[in-house]
Enzyme design. Structure first.
Site, PDB file in Angstrom:
ATOM      1  N   SER A  15      36.409  41.383  31.029  1.00  0.00           N
ATOM      2  CA  SER A  15      36.390  39.957  31.389  1.00  0.00           C
ATOM      3  C   SER A  15      36.490  39.171  30.093  1.00  0.00           C
ATOM      4  O   SER A  15      36.213  39.713  29.008  1.00  0.00           O
ATOM      5  CB  SER A  15      35.050  39.651  32.078  1.00  0.00           C
ATOM      6  OG  SER A  15      34.829  38.257  32.174  1.00  0.00           O
ATOM      7  N   TYR A  55      25.813  40.443  33.148  1.00  0.00           N
ATOM      8  CA  TYR A  55      27.280  40.533  33.247  1.00  0.00           C
ATOM      9  C   TYR A  55      27.911  40.545  31.848  1.00  0.00           C
ATOM     10  O   TYR A  55      28.787  41.376  31.561  1.00  0.00           O
ATOM     11  CB  TYR A  55      27.781  39.334  34.065  1.00  0.00           C
ATOM     12  CG  TYR A  55      29.237  39.383  34.456  1.00  0.00           C
ATOM     13  CD1 TYR A  55      29.650  40.083  35.592  1.00  0.00           C
ATOM     14  CD2 TYR A  55      30.213  38.717  33.711  1.00  0.00           C
ATOM     15  CE1 TYR A  55      30.984  40.112  35.972  1.00  0.00           C
ATOM     16  CE2 TYR A  55      31.543  38.740  34.090  1.00  0.00           C
ATOM     17  CZ  TYR A  55      31.932  39.435  35.220  1.00  0.00           C
ATOM     18  OH  TYR A  55      33.253  39.465  35.595  1.00  0.00           O
TER      19      TYR A  55
HETATM   20  P1  NAD Z   1      35.570  41.092  44.342  1.00  0.00           P
HETATM   21  O1  NAD Z   1      34.188  40.763  44.745  1.00  0.00           O
HETATM   22  O2  NAD Z   1      36.729  40.470  45.045  1.00  0.00           O
HETATM   23  O3  NAD Z   1      35.806  42.674  44.392  1.00  0.00           O
HETATM   24  C1  NAD Z   1      34.840  43.570  43.918  1.00  0.00           C
HETATM   25  C2  NAD Z   1      35.149  44.941  44.453  1.00  0.00           C
HETATM   26  O4  NAD Z   1      34.148  45.833  43.995  1.00  0.00           O
HETATM   27  C3  NAD Z   1      35.121  44.999  45.994  1.00  0.00           C
HETATM   28  O5  NAD Z   1      36.109  45.910  46.441  1.00  0.00           O
HETATM   29  C4  NAD Z   1      33.727  45.556  46.274  1.00  0.00           C
HETATM   30  O6  NAD Z   1      33.631  46.218  47.522  1.00  0.00           O
HETATM   31  C5  NAD Z   1      33.598  46.510  45.114  1.00  0.00           C
HETATM   32  N1  NAD Z   1      32.232  46.892  44.834  1.00  0.00           N
HETATM   33  C6  NAD Z   1      31.147  46.101  44.605  1.00  0.00           C
HETATM   34  N2  NAD Z   1      30.052  46.856  44.434  1.00  0.00           N
HETATM   35  C7  NAD Z   1      30.447  48.143  44.553  1.00  0.00           C
HETATM   36  C8  NAD Z   1      29.763  49.399  44.479  1.00  0.00           C
HETATM   37  N3  NAD Z   1      28.452  49.480  44.253  1.00  0.00           N
HETATM   38  N4  NAD Z   1      30.499  50.519  44.658  1.00  0.00           N
HETATM   39  C9  NAD Z   1      31.826  50.469  44.921  1.00  0.00           C
HETATM   40  N5  NAD Z   1      32.516  49.312  44.981  1.00  0.00           N
HETATM   41  C10 NAD Z   1      31.819  48.172  44.817  1.00  0.00           C
HETATM   42  O7  NAD Z   1      35.599  40.794  42.774  1.00  0.00           O
HETATM   43  P2  NAD Z   1      36.808  40.621  41.727  1.00  0.00           P
HETATM   44  O8  NAD Z   1      36.730  39.231  41.234  1.00  0.00           O
HETATM   45  O9  NAD Z   1      38.072  41.162  42.243  1.00  0.00           O
HETATM   46  O10 NAD Z   1      36.250  41.533  40.546  1.00  0.00           O
HETATM   47  C11 NAD Z   1      36.817  42.768  40.172  1.00  0.00           C
HETATM   48  C12 NAD Z   1      36.487  43.028  38.719  1.00  0.00           C
HETATM   49  O11 NAD Z   1      37.082  42.026  37.913  1.00  0.00           O
HETATM   50  C13 NAD Z   1      34.990  43.003  38.411  1.00  0.00           C
HETATM   51  O12 NAD Z   1      34.699  44.014  37.467  1.00  0.00           O
HETATM   52  C14 NAD Z   1      34.811  41.635  37.789  1.00  0.00           C
HETATM   53  O13 NAD Z   1      33.717  41.595  36.923  1.00  0.00           O
HETATM   54  C15 NAD Z   1      36.123  41.484  37.042  1.00  0.00           C
HETATM   55  N6  NAD Z   1      36.478  40.109  36.717  1.00  0.00           N
HETATM   56  C16 NAD Z   1      36.636  39.175  37.680  1.00  0.00           C
HETATM   57  C17 NAD Z   1      36.989  37.889  37.302  1.00  0.00           C
HETATM   58  C18 NAD Z   1      37.199  36.791  38.298  1.00  0.00           C
HETATM   59  O14 NAD Z   1      37.363  35.629  37.878  1.00  0.00           O
HETATM   60  N7  NAD Z   1      37.255  37.063  39.572  1.00  0.00           N
HETATM   61  C19 NAD Z   1      37.179  37.568  35.954  1.00  0.00           C
HETATM   62  C20 NAD Z   1      37.011  38.557  35.007  1.00  0.00           C
HETATM   63  C21 NAD Z   1      36.678  39.834  35.396  1.00  0.00           C
END
Ligand code: NAD
Length: 260
Positions: free
Chosen positions: A142, A155
């Site tokens: 991130s 985080y």
């Molecule tokens: P999201 O909530 O849409 O998806 C998260 C996914 O992780 C889902 O499929 C969920 O079921 C799964 N998950 C959660 N806990 C779990 C567990 N214990 N075991 C297995 N699967 C699990 O979130 P996102 O925004 O797509 O995030 C995905 C990644 O990207 C994360 O690592 C997040 O930190 C990172 N990220 C997101 C953003 C953003 O702005 N959305 C920015 C930077 C980084």
């Protein structure tokens, strides 16, 4: 480009993980989906990907807080597909609170899912990758892997940790055909971020659209969200021959967030 290669994308039932799974499938890779959700919705997703891209797609329900389930997921991918060539450590959760009131249980969960899961998955995947002398490990960090924000202690610690882990794995595999890198997205409009927008709207008693603009304006100079599709294409690039000497990089895809 990725015909004959097979990938695990953790947390791919939603958001960024799903965008990356779709992009890898579009290049011909077999996909092991993982993440939570309704069984029927996940099965529909699996069938959609199979039909749209004519690649094998399977699902494993491993909970990323459970090391033995992570090892079982990697073993399943290897037996189901014959190889695990691409590992995308993407599953993640967020919890926002000042450090004094940040519950220990939430700290443990964020560190387990956003950081330790990648360690266990990499450990399980490397044996097969080394035997074939080819692999791509992509860790979804991130902008918070490079800079901090208040109220996100677990985080930010986990994301800085995964950037460090990516460098160590890159060094330990430097003389092989395996690469390990981190992608550092800025704001992407997924359920994880929607919760934070809803919290701003509720706290400040403003409309959702205004809360969304507020969230972007605070950190992301472009004023636009990064998309899961764009991140999918960055992952595809990291799997390409052109990226074979990118090792231990942390790539910001953040609308200028960390350029400030
Ligand atoms: P999201 O909530 O849409 O998806 C998260 C996914 O992780 C889902 O499929 C969920 O079921 C799964 N998950 C959660 N806990 C779990 C567990 N214990 N075991 C297995 N699967 C699990 O979130 P996102 O925004 O797509 O995030 C995905 C990644 O990207 C994360 O690592 C997040 O930190 C990172 N990220 C997101 C953003 C953003 O702005 N959305 C920015 C930077 C980084």
């Amino acid at each position: 480009m990725l015909h004959g290669k097979n990938a695990i994308v953790t947390g791919s039932t939603s958001g960024i993980g799903l965008g990356i799974a779709r992009a890898l499938a579009a290049q011909g890779a077999g996909i092991l989906l993982n993440g939570f959700g309704e069984a029927a919705a996940i099965e529909a997703l699996r069938l959609d990907l199979t039909r749209e891209f004519s690649v094998p797609v399977d699902y494993h329900p491993a909970d990323m807080q459970q090391p033995e389930q992570i090892a079982a997921m990697v073993a399943h991918a290897e037996s189901r597909f014959g190889s695990l060539d691409i590992l995308v450590n993407n599953a993640g959760i967020q919890h926002v609170a000042p450090i004094e009131t940040f519950r220990g249980e939430r700290w443990e969960a964020v560190i387990a899912i956003n950081l330790s899961s990648a360690f266990y998955a990499i450990q399980a995947a490397l044996t097969g990758m080394r035997a074939r002398n080819w692999g791509r490990i992509i860790n979804i960090a991130s902008a918070h892997g490079l800079v901090a924000s208040a109220h996100k202690s677990a985080y930010v610690a986990a994301k800085h940790g995964i950037v460090g882990l990516s460098k160590v794995v890159a060094l330990e595999t430097a003389e092989t055909g395996i690469t390990c890198n981190a992608i550092c997205p800025g704001w992407v409009l997924t359920p994880l971020v929607q919760k934070q927008i809803d919290a701003i709207a509720a706290r400040e008693n403003i409309p959702e659209a205004q809360a969304r603009r507020r969230l972007l304006a605070e950190k992301q100079p472009s004023g636009e969200f990064v998309t899961p599709e764009q991140l999918g294409q960055v992952a595809v690039f990291l799997c390409s021959e052109a990226a074979s000497q990118m090792r231990g990089a942390a790539l910001p895809v953040d609308g200028g967030w960390t350029a400030q």
